[in-house]
Design a protein around this motif. Structure first.
Motif, PDB file in Angstrom:
ATOM      1  N   ALA A  35     -56.072 -42.501 -21.790  1.00 23.42           N
ATOM      2  CA  ALA A  35     -55.751 -42.186 -20.630  1.00 23.42           C
ATOM      3  C   ALA A  35     -54.275 -42.070 -20.388  1.00 23.42           C
ATOM      4  O   ALA A  35     -53.772 -41.042 -19.469  1.00 23.42           O
ATOM      5  N   THR A  36     -53.517 -42.649 -21.002  1.00 27.91           N
ATOM      6  CA  THR A  36     -52.001 -42.838 -20.732  1.00 27.91           C
ATOM      7  C   THR A  36     -51.266 -41.860 -21.531  1.00 27.91           C
ATOM      8  O   THR A  36     -49.994 -41.447 -21.451  1.00 27.91           O
ATOM      9  N   ALA A  37     -52.035 -41.129 -22.758  1.00 27.92           N
ATOM     10  CA  ALA A  37     -51.478 -40.425 -23.583  1.00 27.92           C
ATOM     11  C   ALA A  37     -51.188 -38.972 -22.918  1.00 27.92           C
ATOM     12  O   ALA A  37     -52.391 -38.542 -21.950  1.00 27.92           O
ATOM     13  N   ALA A  38     -50.314 -38.166 -23.101  1.00 26.29           N
ATOM     14  CA  ALA A  38     -50.193 -36.719 -22.752  1.00 26.29           C
ATOM     15  C   ALA A  38     -51.039 -35.866 -23.575  1.00 26.29           C
ATOM     16  O   ALA A  38     -51.197 -36.178 -24.807  1.00 26.29           O
ATOM     17  N   PHE A  39     -51.713 -35.021 -23.205  1.00 23.73           N
ATOM     18  CA  PHE A  39     -52.708 -33.969 -23.792  1.00 23.73           C
ATOM     19  C   PHE A  39     -51.817 -33.273 -24.804  1.00 23.73           C
ATOM     20  O   PHE A  39     -50.946 -32.653 -24.557  1.00 23.73           O
ATOM     21  N   ASP A  40     -52.305 -33.620 -25.829  1.00 29.32           N
ATOM     22  CA  ASP A  40     -51.952 -32.839 -27.386  1.00 29.32           C
ATOM     23  C   ASP A  40     -53.137 -32.385 -28.088  1.00 29.32           C
ATOM     24  O   ASP A  40     -53.336 -33.248 -28.758  1.00 29.32           O
ATOM     25  N   ARG A  41     -53.432 -31.034 -27.935  1.00 29.45           N
ATOM     26  CA  ARG A  41     -54.685 -30.612 -29.024  1.00 29.45           C
ATOM     27  C   ARG A  41     -54.407 -31.116 -30.583  1.00 29.45           C
ATOM     28  O   ARG A  41     -55.214 -31.052 -31.241  1.00 29.45           O
ATOM     29  N   ASP A  42     -53.261 -31.056 -30.946  1.00 32.11           N
ATOM     30  CA  ASP A  42     -52.699 -31.346 -32.338  1.00 32.11           C
ATOM     31  C   ASP A  42     -53.056 -32.911 -32.581  1.00 32.11           C
ATOM     32  O   ASP A  42     -53.465 -33.181 -33.495  1.00 32.11           O
ATOM     33  N   ALA A  43     -52.694 -33.598 -31.734  1.00 32.68           N
ATOM     34  CA  ALA A  43     -52.791 -34.968 -31.945  1.00 32.68           C
ATOM     35  C   ALA A  43     -54.144 -35.660 -31.671  1.00 32.68           C
ATOM     36  O   ALA A  43     -54.394 -36.621 -32.338  1.00 32.68           O
ATOM     37  N   TYR A  44     -54.723 -34.943 -30.608  1.00 33.92           N
ATOM     38  CA  TYR A  44     -55.885 -35.299 -30.381  1.00 33.92           C
ATOM     39  C   TYR A  44     -56.971 -34.208 -30.512  1.00 33.92           C
ATOM     40  O   TYR A  44     -57.343 -33.631 -29.534  1.00 33.92           O
ATOM     41  N   PRO A  45     -57.333 -33.739 -31.754  1.00 36.23           N
ATOM     42  CA  PRO A  45     -58.057 -32.503 -31.901  1.00 36.23           C
ATOM     43  C   PRO A  45     -59.433 -32.726 -31.264  1.00 36.23           C
ATOM     44  O   PRO A  45     -60.014 -33.965 -30.825  1.00 36.23           O
ATOM     45  N   PRO A  46     -60.109 -31.592 -30.906  1.00 36.17           N
ATOM     46  CA  PRO A  46     -61.449 -31.451 -30.126  1.00 36.17           C
ATOM     47  C   PRO A  46     -62.413 -32.294 -30.762  1.00 36.17           C
ATOM     48  O   PRO A  46     -62.609 -31.778 -32.321  1.00 36.17           O
ATOM     49  N   GLN A  47     -63.398 -33.026 -30.250  1.00 37.71           N
ATOM     50  CA  GLN A  47     -64.650 -33.437 -30.658  1.00 37.71           C
ATOM     51  C   GLN A  47     -65.727 -32.296 -30.605  1.00 37.71           C
ATOM     52  O   GLN A  47     -66.730 -32.419 -31.240  1.00 37.71           O
ATOM     53  N   LEU A  48     -65.559 -31.284 -29.677  1.00 34.07           N
ATOM     54  CA  LEU A  48     -66.586 -30.389 -29.447  1.00 34.07           C
ATOM     55  C   LEU A  48     -65.927 -28.971 -29.110  1.00 34.07           C
ATOM     56  O   LEU A  48     -64.869 -28.670 -28.556  1.00 34.07           O
ATOM     57  N   ILE A  49     -66.360 -28.075 -29.750  1.00 37.70           N
ATOM     58  CA  ILE A  49     -65.891 -26.774 -29.759  1.00 37.70           C
ATOM     59  C   ILE A  49     -66.878 -25.631 -29.272  1.00 37.70           C
ATOM     60  O   ILE A  49     -67.912 -25.544 -30.124  1.00 37.70           O
ATOM     61  N   LEU A  50     -66.667 -24.997 -28.453  1.00 41.81           N
ATOM     62  CA  LEU A  50     -67.839 -23.952 -28.026  1.00 41.81           C
ATOM     63  C   LEU A  50     -67.258 -22.569 -28.112  1.00 41.81           C
ATOM     64  O   LEU A  50     -66.304 -22.295 -27.567  1.00 41.81           O
ATOM     65  N   ASP A  51     -68.302 -21.637 -28.606  1.00 38.86           N
ATOM     66  CA  ASP A  51     -67.942 -20.393 -28.309  1.00 38.86           C
ATOM     67  C   ASP A  51     -67.939 -19.715 -27.081  1.00 38.86           C
ATOM     68  O   ASP A  51     -69.235 -20.210 -26.341  1.00 38.86           O
ATOM     69  N   GLY A  52     -67.033 -19.249 -26.595  1.00 32.93           N
ATOM     70  CA  GLY A  52     -66.977 -18.561 -25.189  1.00 32.93           C
ATOM     71  C   GLY A  52     -66.290 -19.530 -24.234  1.00 32.93           C
ATOM     72  O   GLY A  52     -66.168 -20.795 -24.418  1.00 32.93           O
ATOM     73  N   LYS A  53     -66.137 -19.032 -22.753  1.00 34.03           N
ATOM     74  CA  LYS A  53     -65.542 -19.717 -21.672  1.00 34.03           C
ATOM     75  C   LYS A  53     -66.359 -20.298 -20.899  1.00 34.03           C
ATOM     76  O   LYS A  53     -67.380 -19.583 -20.247  1.00 34.03           O
TER      77      LYS A  53
END
Length: 110
Positions: A69-87
């Motif tokens: 919770a204290t970390a700044a969001f960074d998709r490289d440092a915290y890669p996604p655990q879930l990826i969905l096709d589409g918005k």
């Protein structure tokens, strides 16, 4: 030149062109749109749903990362655990301090 050297040289040239053309997908030129952030009940973690937009070369996507919770969001440092096709709009609910429930549409491609 022998034919196998021509094939190897051609493959190397194609690889170089591919890296030059597509190597930056997911790189610094891509925009990241944060859709939602939910903090765990104990305040130690947060779930962030977001999408990455690299322009016309990529389709819409929805991704989910879990990070401190204290970390700044960074998709490289915290890669996604879930990826969905589409918005998509995800229903994100912390079940308890360590359990996360994510409801996704039935028709989505994961």
């Amino acid at each position: 030149m022998r034919p196998r050297y021509i094939i190897a040289l051609s493959a190397l040239c194609l690889a170089a062109v591919g890296v030059a053309t597509f190597g930056d997908i997911g790189g610094a030129d891509c925009g990241v749109d944060v859709f939602d952030t939910r903090t765990s009940p104990d305040g130690r973690y947060k779930a962030v749903s977001f999408g990455v937009d690299c322009g016309a070369t990529t389709g819409f996507n929805t991704q989910l990362s879990i990070l401190p919770a204290t970390a700044a969001f960074d998709r490289d440092a915290y890669p996604p655990q879930l990826i969905l096709d589409g918005k998509w709009t995800l229903a994100i609910l912390w079940k308890d301090d360590a359990g996360l429930v994510v409801t996704i549409p039935k028709t989505v491609r994961i």
